[in-house]
Scaffold this motif. Structure first.
Motif, PDB file in Angstrom:
ATOM      1  N   ARG A  76     -77.861  52.140   4.148  1.00  0.00           N
ATOM      2  CA  ARG A  76     -76.529  51.678   4.545  1.00  0.00           C
ATOM      3  C   ARG A  76     -76.289  50.232   4.111  1.00  0.00           C
ATOM      4  O   ARG A  76     -75.235  49.886   3.590  1.00  0.00           O
ATOM      5  CB  ARG A  76     -76.321  51.816   6.054  1.00  0.00           C
ATOM      6  N   GLY A  77     -77.295  49.389   4.321  1.00  0.00           N
ATOM      7  CA  GLY A  77     -77.158  47.972   3.971  1.00  0.00           C
ATOM      8  C   GLY A  77     -76.968  47.810   2.463  1.00  0.00           C
ATOM      9  O   GLY A  77     -76.148  46.999   1.997  1.00  0.00           O
TER      10      GLY A  77
ATOM     11  N   GLU B 141     -75.754  50.035   0.383  1.00  0.00           N
ATOM     12  CA  GLU B 141     -74.422  50.516  -0.008  1.00  0.00           C
ATOM     13  C   GLU B 141     -73.313  49.570   0.474  1.00  0.00           C
ATOM     14  O   GLU B 141     -72.309  49.407  -0.216  1.00  0.00           O
ATOM     15  CB  GLU B 141     -74.205  51.938   0.527  1.00  0.00           C
ATOM     16  N   ASP B 142     -73.490  48.954   1.634  1.00  0.00           N
ATOM     17  CA  ASP B 142     -72.489  47.972   2.094  1.00  0.00           C
ATOM     18  C   ASP B 142     -72.371  46.835   1.079  1.00  0.00           C
ATOM     19  O   ASP B 142     -71.270  46.374   0.758  1.00  0.00           O
ATOM     20  CB  ASP B 142     -72.902  47.358   3.445  1.00  0.00           C
ATOM     21  N   ARG B 143     -73.526  46.398   0.577  1.00  0.00           N
ATOM     22  CA  ARG B 143     -73.499  45.288  -0.383  1.00  0.00           C
ATOM     23  C   ARG B 143     -72.876  45.710  -1.713  1.00  0.00           C
ATOM     24  O   ARG B 143     -72.160  44.936  -2.348  1.00  0.00           O
ATOM     25  CB  ARG B 143     -74.902  44.727  -0.589  1.00  0.00           C
TER      26      ARG B 143
ATOM     27  N   ASP C 203     -70.627  47.893  -2.032  1.00  0.00           N
ATOM     28  CA  ASP C 203     -69.194  47.938  -1.730  1.00  0.00           C
ATOM     29  C   ASP C 203     -68.578  46.540  -1.881  1.00  0.00           C
ATOM     30  O   ASP C 203     -67.499  46.379  -2.459  1.00  0.00           O
ATOM     31  CB  ASP C 203     -69.034  48.441  -0.283  1.00  0.00           C
ATOM     32  N   ASN C 204     -69.278  45.537  -1.375  1.00  0.00           N
ATOM     33  CA  ASN C 204     -68.782  44.161  -1.521  1.00  0.00           C
ATOM     34  C   ASN C 204     -68.733  43.746  -2.986  1.00  0.00           C
ATOM     35  O   ASN C 204     -67.765  43.117  -3.434  1.00  0.00           O
ATOM     36  CB  ASN C 204     -69.680  43.172  -0.754  1.00  0.00           C
TER      37      ASN C 204
ATOM     38  N   ARG D   3     -70.645  56.617  -2.241  1.00  0.00           N
ATOM     39  CA  ARG D   3     -71.618  56.262  -1.213  1.00  0.00           C
ATOM     40  C   ARG D   3     -71.915  57.403  -0.249  1.00  0.00           C
ATOM     41  O   ARG D   3     -71.249  58.435  -0.271  1.00  0.00           O
ATOM     42  CB  ARG D   3     -71.245  54.967  -0.477  1.00  0.00           C
TER      43      ARG D   3
ATOM     44  N   LEU E 137     -72.192  57.087   3.204  1.00  0.00           N
ATOM     45  CA  LEU E 137     -71.941  56.680   4.585  1.00  0.00           C
ATOM     46  C   LEU E 137     -71.821  57.898   5.509  1.00  0.00           C
ATOM     47  O   LEU E 137     -71.013  58.792   5.271  1.00  0.00           O
ATOM     48  CB  LEU E 137     -70.660  55.843   4.658  1.00  0.00           C
TER      49      LEU E 137
ATOM     50  N   ARG F 127     -66.499  58.478   3.882  1.00  0.00           N
ATOM     51  CA  ARG F 127     -65.609  57.780   2.945  1.00  0.00           C
ATOM     52  C   ARG F 127     -65.039  58.799   1.978  1.00  0.00           C
ATOM     53  O   ARG F 127     -65.422  59.963   1.995  1.00  0.00           O
ATOM     54  CB  ARG F 127     -66.382  56.706   2.160  1.00  0.00           C
TER      55      ARG F 127
END
Ligand SMILES: Cc1ncc(C[n+]2csc(CCOP(=O)(O)OP(=O)(O)O)c2C)c(N)n1
Length: 330
Positions: free
Chosen positions: A19-20, A22-24, A26-27, A40, A42, A243
């Motif tokens: 998750r971390g 993929e969050d990054r 995404d940023n 992703r 999620l 998502r």
């Protein structure tokens, strides 16, 4: 019996890492730094992580993940820095900037990267495990497939072949509700993906794909059966894609109530609750997992961002069995 505490904390670690990471990404995408699309996983982290943990790397087990199975690749040993470098298309990424996202393979670590023609990887994995069996190895293969992809001809041929040949294969069929914008109900007249297994004489199980322990135990049973010569199994993991198909898709076709309902069943939140309630781990141990993940991701992202872009003269390398590469370097 529940798995040992350390193993349960490893499940949490790899779900958080997925998750971390993929969050990054995404940023990075929002900063305009990602080359290509971003798909992703999620909400589906428990399926990928729990299933891959049932494999034994020492016996040469191998996975072929899809875009929703980054967690399985990480469990097998893919590094966050490699994934960052892939998305940033850096010259030192596993694909040397020629391809993005999870399209990379490492047979030594036991993963065959995603390919786009859906369903085809089941046949590829049939070949992988058939070859291993002919070599006298105990290898088990795990192939991931989405609900939509179970409607391809390739899937049906390959599932039948796996069954007839009694291959050591575990098929993880991820029912995440939608194939792009098509709900599962609009592409099959049966309730469960597991029902498809019956047509080929394949044993099947249905599991809560958001429950990492349930996925792990189900996969363990299937892997044990495959290893002992009992043939393939199809596991249907019921989960939800939180998502759109990829970052460009705002999933406006998904009813809000459905998303709200599944958000309450988030696999990481519910596993953390379980660890606390069952007194497997306390708040500080759970926090420690988060801190470890954050530190690794910060290091790996800094590394990937410092990597050079691919060299233009390398563009043709590795395309035709190394011919161009040899020509360029000779
Ligand atoms: C054989 C084939 N047909 C169509 C596509 C285009 N395509 C890419 S992803 C996708 C939807 C896949 O849905 P599903 O299998 O349910 O997986 P999910 O994306 O939901 O995880 C489609 C139609 C493809 N890659 N391969």
């Amino acid at each position: 019996m529940e798995p040992a505490k350390n193993l349960q904390l490893d499940f949490l670690y790899f779900m958080r890492l997925t998750r971390g990471l993929e969050d990054r990404i995404d940023n990075l995408l929002k900063q305009g730094k990602v080359v290509g699309g971003f798909f992703r996983s999620l909400g589906q982290e428990a399926t990928a992580v729990g299933s891959a943990f049932a494999l034994d790397k020492k016996l040469g087990d191998i996975v072929s993940p899809l875009t929703r199975d980054l967690g399985a690749m990480l469990v097998m040993g893919a590094k966050p820095r490699e994934v960052f470098a892939q998305y940033l298309a850096r010259g030192s990424s596993p694909s040397h900037g020629r391809d993005q996202n999870l399209h990379f393979t490492d047979l030594d670590r036991g993963f065959i990267g995603t390919i786009s023609p859906l369903g085809a990887l089941v046949a590829v994995m049939n070949g992988v495990v058939l070859a291993a069996r002919m070599q006298g190895k105990k290898t088990v293969g795990m192939v991931y497939i989405g609900d939509g992809a179970t409607s391809t001809g390739a899937f049906h041929e390959a599932a039948n072949f796996a069954s007839v040949q009694n291959l050591p294969l575990v098929i993880i069929a991820e029912n995440n509700g939608y194939a792009y914008s098509t709900p599962t109900t609009r592409q099959m007249r049966i309730l469960n993906l597991a029902d498809r297994a019956k047509a080929y004489g394949l044993p099947s199980e249905i599991v809560d794909g958001n429950d990492v322990l349930a996925v792990y135990k189900s996969a363990q049973r299937a892997v044990a059966r495959a290893r002992e010569g009992g043939g393939p199994t199809l596991i249907e993991a019921k989960t939800f894609r939180m998502r759109g198909h990829a970052a460009h898709d705002n999933q406006s076709y998904v009813p809000k109530e459905l998303l709200d309902q599944w958000r309450k069943r988030d696999p990481i939140d519910s596993f953390e609750r379980f660890l606390r309630n069952e007194q497997v781990a306390d708040g500080s141990e759970i926090e420690e997992v988060k801190t470890k993940v954050e530190a690794l991701l910060a290091d790996d992202l800094a590394w990937a961002e410092s990597q050079p872009a691919p060299r233009p003269e390398d563009a043709a390398g590795g395309v035709y069995g190394g011919e161009f590469e040899r020509a360029l370097t000779s």
